[in-house]
Design an enzyme around this catalytic site. Structure first.
Site, PDB file in Angstrom:
ATOM      1  N   HIS A 158       0.872  -1.185   0.000  1.00  0.00           N
ATOM      2  CA  HIS A 158       0.000   0.000   0.000  1.00  0.00           C
ATOM      3  C   HIS A 158       0.909   1.235   0.000  1.00  0.00           C
ATOM      4  O   HIS A 158       1.964   1.229   0.658  1.00  0.00           O
ATOM      5  CB  HIS A 158      -0.836   0.068   1.289  1.00  0.00           C
ATOM      6  CG  HIS A 158      -2.116  -0.693   1.265  1.00  0.00           C
ATOM      7  ND1 HIS A 158      -2.598  -1.343   2.389  1.00  0.00           N
ATOM      8  CD2 HIS A 158      -3.052  -0.880   0.289  1.00  0.00           C
ATOM      9  CE1 HIS A 158      -3.754  -1.910   2.099  1.00  0.00           C
ATOM     10  NE2 HIS A 158      -4.057  -1.646   0.842  1.00  0.00           N
TER      11      HIS A 158
ATOM     12  N   CYS B 282      -2.318   2.908   9.135  1.00  0.00           N
ATOM     13  CA  CYS B 282      -3.343   1.958   8.680  1.00  0.00           C
ATOM     14  C   CYS B 282      -4.563   1.983   9.592  1.00  0.00           C
ATOM     15  O   CYS B 282      -5.669   1.679   9.155  1.00  0.00           O
ATOM     16  CB  CYS B 282      -2.801   0.532   8.664  1.00  0.00           C
ATOM     17  SG  CYS B 282      -1.435   0.273   7.558  1.00  0.00           S
TER      18      CYS B 282
HETATM   19  N1  ARG Z   1      -3.796  -7.099   6.552  1.00  0.00           N
HETATM   20  C1  ARG Z   1      -4.199  -5.880   5.910  1.00  0.00           C
HETATM   21  C2  ARG Z   1      -4.168  -6.049   4.413  1.00  0.00           C
HETATM   22  O1  ARG Z   1      -3.279  -6.681   3.922  1.00  0.00           O
HETATM   23  C3  ARG Z   1      -3.337  -4.738   6.340  1.00  0.00           C
HETATM   24  C4  ARG Z   1      -3.824  -3.414   5.835  1.00  0.00           C
HETATM   25  C5  ARG Z   1      -2.917  -2.290   6.187  1.00  0.00           C
HETATM   26  N2  ARG Z   1      -3.492  -1.057   5.849  1.00  0.00           N
HETATM   27  C6  ARG Z   1      -2.845  -0.030   5.262  1.00  0.00           C
HETATM   28  N3  ARG Z   1      -3.466   1.091   5.138  1.00  0.00           N
HETATM   29  N4  ARG Z   1      -1.641  -0.163   4.769  1.00  0.00           N
HETATM   30  O2  ARG Z   1      -5.030  -5.571   3.680  1.00  0.00           O
END
Ligand code: ARG
Length: 270
Positions: free
Chosen positions: A167, A261
């Site tokens: 991300h 996150c």
């Molecule tokens: N386990 C989640 C996923 O892989 C983690 C999300 C993390 N969120 C972020 N905004 N980077 O989707």
């Protein structure tokens, strides 16, 4: 220039049902132990940190069976009082999208339904007047055009190339209206050139900072709340004139998430 803080409104989701039961990014190991109670207390500490800084924190009800719902940044993108709802890449997280959209509708916002995969502020970050948007792993490139239409702000596409930084908010942090911190190697050569051109004075993170999700930080323009383990980045931010607060969210890192996150900024029309 002394950085100035502006009070923020954040949406968060208590990790009541947090778990690591599937693997949709390289940080997640469903066979490794995790401690739900510790995740909750680390999250409570993050929430308290925001309150102590004078910010408003609103809460969305966590739903059973959605262990990643704590990662509120993925729930929407909210700019100028407009909400672009999300569409997850992975079926495991799909049911979070209507829950977040409903929260915004019930709170009186106009909610735009997406046609393409976008994972909210995980990949779409407001930087001054423009939006920086990641693609390559989660958010589809086609979603960037859709984002530009909804918000009427230029969207700068950035190509993510390292699966560990899946991300945009794991590889880049918006510090204030004019500056960012980022890990160059998480981006394609062309996107690195774009970032250098737009942000010549950016704080450059090291691999060691990024490996503890140090860039997954939340800034109010003056104080940056970042993982306490990111000691190098902490020093670099202080040298650049920012205040910092280190928080430990090590349990949530087991799912590939950090402070940012867990935090969705709700930007109302001024
Ligand atoms: N386990 C989640 C996923 O892989 C983690 C999300 C993390 N969120 C972020 N905004 N980077 O989707």
């Amino acid at each position: 220039m002394t950085p100035t803080a502006t009070p923020r409104r954040y949406l968060m989701c208590r990790p009541t049902h947090f778990a690591v039961t599937y693997r949709i990014n390289p940080w997640m190991d469903p066979t490794a132990p995790y401690d739900n109670a510790l995740a909750v207390s680390q999250w409570e500490n993050l929430r308290q940190t925001f309150l102590d800084l004078g910010h408003t924190v609103e809460l969305i009800e966590p739903l059973p069976g959605l262990p990643d719902m704590v990662f509120a940044a993925n729930g929407a993108t909210v700019v100028d009082g407009k909400v672009l709802a999300v569409q997850f890449r992975d079926a495991e997280r799909a049911d979070e999208a209507p829950a977040y959209a409903a929260w915004f509708r019930e709170s009186g916002f106009d909610v735009f339904a997406p046609k393409h995969t976008n994972e909210g502020e995980g990949d779409i970050l407001l930087a001054g007047e423009v939006l920086l948007a990641g693609t390559g792993f989660r958010t589809a490139h086609a979603a960037h055009a859709e984002t530009q239409e909804v918000f009427g702000r230029p969207v700068i596409t950035l190509q993510l190339v390292d699966p560990a930084y899946y991300h945009l908010d794991t590889a880049l942090c918006v510090l204030d209206e004019k500056n960012i911190a980022y890990l160059p190697s998480a981006f394609s050569p062309g996107s690195q050139a774009v970032l250098r051109r737009l942000f010549p004075d950016a704080v450059i993170a090291t691999a060691a900072d990024a490996e503890v999700l140090g860039l997954n930080a939340v800034s109010d323009g003056r104080t940056v709340v970042l993982p306490v383990q990111a000691t190098g980045l902490n020093a670099a931010l202080r040298a650049a004139g920012y205040s910092t607060v280190g928080v430990d969210v090590s349990e949530l890192r087991k799912a590939g998430g950090g402070p940012k996150c867990c935090t969705l900024e709700v930007r109302t029309r001024d």
